[in-house]
Scaffold this motif. Structure first.
Motif, PDB file in Angstrom:
ATOM      1  N   PRO A   1      -0.596   8.185  -2.004  1.00  0.00           N
ATOM      2  CA  PRO A   1      -1.272   7.500  -2.322  1.00  0.00           C
ATOM      3  C   PRO A   1      -2.776   8.536  -2.902  1.00  0.00           C
ATOM      4  O   PRO A   1      -3.729   8.912  -3.537  1.00  0.00           O
ATOM      5  CB  PRO A   1      -2.463   7.642  -1.245  1.00  0.00           C
ATOM      6  CG  PRO A   1      -1.428   9.093  -0.405  1.00  0.00           C
ATOM      7  CD  PRO A   1      -0.048   8.716  -0.311  1.00  0.00           C
TER       8      PRO A   1
ATOM      9  N   GLU B   1      -7.264   8.764  -3.176  1.00  0.00           N
ATOM     10  CA  GLU B   1      -6.945   8.379  -4.660  1.00  0.00           C
ATOM     11  C   GLU B   1      -8.398   8.626  -5.365  1.00  0.00           C
ATOM     12  O   GLU B   1      -7.882   8.574  -6.627  1.00  0.00           O
ATOM     13  CB  GLU B   1      -6.815   6.438  -4.306  1.00  0.00           C
ATOM     14  CG  GLU B   1      -5.775   6.148  -3.727  1.00  0.00           C
ATOM     15  CD  GLU B   1      -5.349   4.340  -3.540  1.00  0.00           C
ATOM     16  OE1 GLU B   1      -7.353   3.708  -3.787  1.00  0.00           O
ATOM     17  OE2 GLU B   1      -4.957   4.015  -3.232  1.00  0.00           O
TER      18      GLU B   1
ATOM     19  N   TYR C   1      -5.563  16.681   4.525  1.00  0.00           N
ATOM     20  CA  TYR C   1      -3.894  15.958   4.597  1.00  0.00           C
ATOM     21  C   TYR C   1      -2.941  16.754   4.435  1.00  0.00           C
ATOM     22  O   TYR C   1      -2.728  17.347   3.180  1.00  0.00           O
ATOM     23  CB  TYR C   1      -4.421  15.183   3.649  1.00  0.00           C
ATOM     24  CG  TYR C   1      -3.490  13.922   2.632  1.00  0.00           C
ATOM     25  CD1 TYR C   1      -2.553  13.193   3.571  1.00  0.00           C
ATOM     26  CD2 TYR C   1      -2.187  13.920   2.399  1.00  0.00           C
ATOM     27  CE1 TYR C   1      -1.435  12.402   3.711  1.00  0.00           C
ATOM     28  CE2 TYR C   1      -0.916  13.184   1.205  1.00  0.00           C
ATOM     29  CZ  TYR C   1      -0.719  12.606   2.554  1.00  0.00           C
ATOM     30  OH  TYR C   1      -0.170  11.719   1.715  1.00  0.00           O
TER      31      TYR C   1
ATOM     32  N   SER D   1       6.178   5.773  -2.822  1.00  0.00           N
ATOM     33  CA  SER D   1       5.252   6.365  -3.236  1.00  0.00           C
ATOM     34  C   SER D   1       3.637   7.143  -2.002  1.00  0.00           C
ATOM     35  O   SER D   1       3.436   6.602  -1.461  1.00  0.00           O
ATOM     36  CB  SER D   1       5.056   5.189  -3.371  1.00  0.00           C
ATOM     37  OG  SER D   1       3.989   4.288  -3.194  1.00  0.00           O
TER      38      SER D   1
ATOM     39  N   ARG E   1      -6.645   6.382   2.269  1.00  0.00           N
ATOM     40  CA  ARG E   1      -5.997   6.543   1.313  1.00  0.00           C
ATOM     41  C   ARG E   1      -7.323   6.017   0.017  1.00  0.00           C
ATOM     42  O   ARG E   1      -7.182   6.648  -1.089  1.00  0.00           O
ATOM     43  CB  ARG E   1      -5.264   4.833   1.272  1.00  0.00           C
ATOM     44  CG  ARG E   1      -3.687   4.643   2.171  1.00  0.00           C
ATOM     45  CD  ARG E   1      -3.017   3.301   1.693  1.00  0.00           C
ATOM     46  NE  ARG E   1      -2.507   3.369   2.689  1.00  0.00           N
ATOM     47  CZ  ARG E   1      -2.356   2.095   4.261  1.00  0.00           C
ATOM     48  NH1 ARG E   1      -3.612   1.210   3.650  1.00  0.00           N
ATOM     49  NH2 ARG E   1      -1.454   2.088   4.451  1.00  0.00           N
ATOM     50  N   GLU E   2      -8.125   5.408   0.462  1.00  0.00           N
ATOM     51  CA  GLU E   2      -9.087   5.423  -0.525  1.00  0.00           C
ATOM     52  C   GLU E   2      -9.520   6.666  -0.726  1.00  0.00           C
ATOM     53  O   GLU E   2      -9.826   7.486  -2.415  1.00  0.00           O
ATOM     54  CB  GLU E   2     -10.456   4.242  -0.482  1.00  0.00           C
ATOM     55  CG  GLU E   2     -11.620   4.414  -1.112  1.00  0.00           C
ATOM     56  CD  GLU E   2     -12.532   3.506  -0.970  1.00  0.00           C
ATOM     57  OE1 GLU E   2     -12.820   2.050  -0.894  1.00  0.00           O
ATOM     58  OE2 GLU E   2     -13.213   4.222   0.285  1.00  0.00           O
TER      59      GLU E   2
ATOM     60  N   PRO F   1       0.937  -1.230  -0.545  1.00  0.00           N
ATOM     61  CA  PRO F   1      -0.531   0.258  -0.056  1.00  0.00           C
ATOM     62  C   PRO F   1       1.121   0.984  -0.112  1.00  0.00           C
ATOM     63  O   PRO F   1       2.021   0.761   0.039  1.00  0.00           O
ATOM     64  CB  PRO F   1      -0.313  -0.259   1.154  1.00  0.00           C
ATOM     65  CG  PRO F   1      -0.447  -0.945   2.633  1.00  0.00           C
ATOM     66  CD  PRO F   1       0.766  -2.073   2.011  1.00  0.00           C
ATOM     67  N   THR F   2       0.706   1.864  -0.652  1.00  0.00           N
ATOM     68  CA  THR F   2       1.112   3.571  -0.095  1.00  0.00           C
ATOM     69  C   THR F   2       1.327   4.055   1.051  1.00  0.00           C
ATOM     70  O   THR F   2       0.173   4.054   1.870  1.00  0.00           O
ATOM     71  CB  THR F   2       0.190   4.321  -1.379  1.00  0.00           C
ATOM     72  OG1 THR F   2      -1.195   4.583  -0.557  1.00  0.00           O
ATOM     73  CG2 THR F   2       0.479   4.790  -2.561  1.00  0.00           C
ATOM     74  N   ARG F   3       2.008   4.990   1.410  1.00  0.00           N
ATOM     75  CA  ARG F   3       2.175   5.900   2.853  1.00  0.00           C
ATOM     76  C   ARG F   3       1.330   6.568   3.027  1.00  0.00           C
ATOM     77  O   ARG F   3       1.571   7.498   1.900  1.00  0.00           O
ATOM     78  CB  ARG F   3       3.784   5.287   3.403  1.00  0.00           C
ATOM     79  CG  ARG F   3       4.360   4.010   3.138  1.00  0.00           C
ATOM     80  CD  ARG F   3       5.883   4.863   4.123  1.00  0.00           C
ATOM     81  NE  ARG F   3       6.642   3.679   4.810  1.00  0.00           N
ATOM     82  CZ  ARG F   3       7.209   3.250   5.300  1.00  0.00           C
ATOM     83  NH1 ARG F   3       7.451   4.523   6.052  1.00  0.00           N
ATOM     84  NH2 ARG F   3       8.331   2.396   5.115  1.00  0.00           N
ATOM     85  N   LEU F   4       0.634   6.898   4.048  1.00  0.00           N
ATOM     86  CA  LEU F   4      -0.132   8.331   3.527  1.00  0.00           C
ATOM     87  C   LEU F   4       0.865   8.819   5.120  1.00  0.00           C
ATOM     88  O   LEU F   4       0.716  10.206   4.598  1.00  0.00           O
ATOM     89  CB  LEU F   4      -1.078   7.391   4.901  1.00  0.00           C
ATOM     90  CG  LEU F   4      -2.353   7.204   4.422  1.00  0.00           C
ATOM     91  CD1 LEU F   4      -3.441   6.834   5.360  1.00  0.00           C
ATOM     92  CD2 LEU F   4      -2.601   7.425   3.623  1.00  0.00           C
TER      93      LEU F   4
ATOM     94  N   SER G   1      -7.097   3.555   8.045  1.00  0.00           N
ATOM     95  CA  SER G   1      -6.000   4.032   7.118  1.00  0.00           C
ATOM     96  C   SER G   1      -6.329   4.010   6.129  1.00  0.00           C
ATOM     97  O   SER G   1      -6.144   4.429   4.680  1.00  0.00           O
ATOM     98  CB  SER G   1      -3.915   3.503   7.345  1.00  0.00           C
ATOM     99  OG  SER G   1      -3.655   4.096   8.846  1.00  0.00           O
ATOM    100  N   SER G   2      -6.814   2.272   5.627  1.00  0.00           N
ATOM    101  CA  SER G   2      -7.576   1.900   4.336  1.00  0.00           C
ATOM    102  C   SER G   2      -8.489   3.271   3.888  1.00  0.00           C
ATOM    103  O   SER G   2      -8.335   3.556   1.977  1.00  0.00           O
ATOM    104  CB  SER G   2      -8.107   0.630   4.162  1.00  0.00           C
ATOM    105  OG  SER G   2      -6.889  -0.454   4.439  1.00  0.00           O
TER     106      SER G   2
END
Length: 313
Positions: free
Chosen positions: A217, A171, A186, A215, A167-168, A66-69, A163-164
């Protein structure tokens, strides 16, 4: 706040501990950290966090990670703001992944940290093959004399803070949803490095934020603010992406053009706060077309900030 790069073989004093990745340090994490700090204060011992570098999913999933926040530096600063007094950053590698649940408790929690009380998220698992769970920790606590508590899921507007989910939201370009879950806009931070200076050639000199191997998100063009290097919430137009007009296969970058300022930010550590997504990244037929697109992005950024004055909080 003290930062340790390993768990000591023998603890110097007891702690109240929580364990996790804490990517993004969203409102669910912050509720847990508040409970941690309160318990530590009540017991008169340090509030401590055990976290991992790299993220275990990065170790196991490699290219599908997963990308990092948040970077480690950003996460540590958020811990400090939450009242954490000690952070133990554990190197997550094959040796750590092979640690049994029994060794995790005996070697790390009991001998290495002398845990007085442990607070974990409701989905926490530990040890080789994720064999350890909350019940196993309860049993270990009864044996070794430390308390164990589980933090219930935190919901924001009916949605689980995770966190998911953050990210969503990022994105999808839904910055408002991400902000609700994080409890703040953010932002990313990093040192400003020298780039190819193509923005300068086009009349829009940008600050290039060092991402190293990280990378992000989100991608696209944003109205943003910049803090650091003498700036405080200075409005700007930010681009996050792979710059397809320049070349194929470039690594992701974050660049920001600060409006109406001529500042030298090289080697300064700055924070870029994303306020509003203007559009997706696009490929253009040549630098002149790119220059025109950037000029329009800057105009749209000005218009957005004119209608949405910058808040200092």
């Amino acid at each position: 706040m003290q930062v340790f790069r390993a768990i000591p073989s023998v603890a110097d004093r007891p702690v109240v501990l929580t364990i996790g990745n804490f990517d993004g340090v969203h409102l669910g994490h912050r509720a847990l950290l508040a409970q941690l700090a309160a318990k530590a204060h009540a017991l008169g011992v340090p509030a401590a966090v055990m976290t991992f570098e790299p993220h275990p999913r990065e170790f196991f999933m490699h290219e599908k990670r997963p990308t990092r926040l948040t970077s480690l530096r950003e996460k540590l600063e958020l811990f400090r703001q939450a009242g954490v007094e000690r952070v133990y950053v554990c190197r997550f590698n094959a040796r750590f992944a092979a640690l049994s649940a029994h060794a995790f408790v005996d070697d790390l929690l009991v001998r290495g940290l002398a845990v007085r009380h442990l607070i974990i998220g409701d989905d926490f698992r530990f040890g080789r093959g994720r064999e350890g769970d909350f019940q196993r920790l309860r049993e270990a606590g009864e044996l070794h004399g430390f308390g164990v508590a589980s933090m219930d899921t935190v919901e924001i507007g009916g949605e689980r803070a995770s966190s998911s989910a953050v990210r969503e939201a990022l994105e999808q370009g839904d910055l408002a949803r991400a902000q609700r879950l994080l409890g703040r806009p953010y932002a990313i931070s990093g040192r400003v490095e020298h780039g190819q200076k193509i923005g300068r050639q086009l009349g829009f000199p940008t600050a290039n934020i060092q991402l190293k191997h990280r990378s992000l998100p989100l991608s696209g063009i944003y109205a943003a603010t910049v803090t650091g290097g003498g700036l405080s919430n200075a409005p700007g137009a930010a681009s996050v992406g792979v710059r397809p007009t320049i070349a194929d296969g470039l690594r992701p970058t974050c660049e920001v053009y600060v409006l109406d300022r001529e500042v030298d930010l090289y080697d300064e550590h700055v924070s870029v706060r994303f306020c509003h997504k203007l559009r997706d990244e696009a490929r253009y037929e040549g630098l002149e077309a790119l220059r025109e697109a950037i000029a329009q992005d800057v105009a749209n950024t000005r218009a957005w900030f004119a209608e949405n004055p910058i808040s200092e909080d």
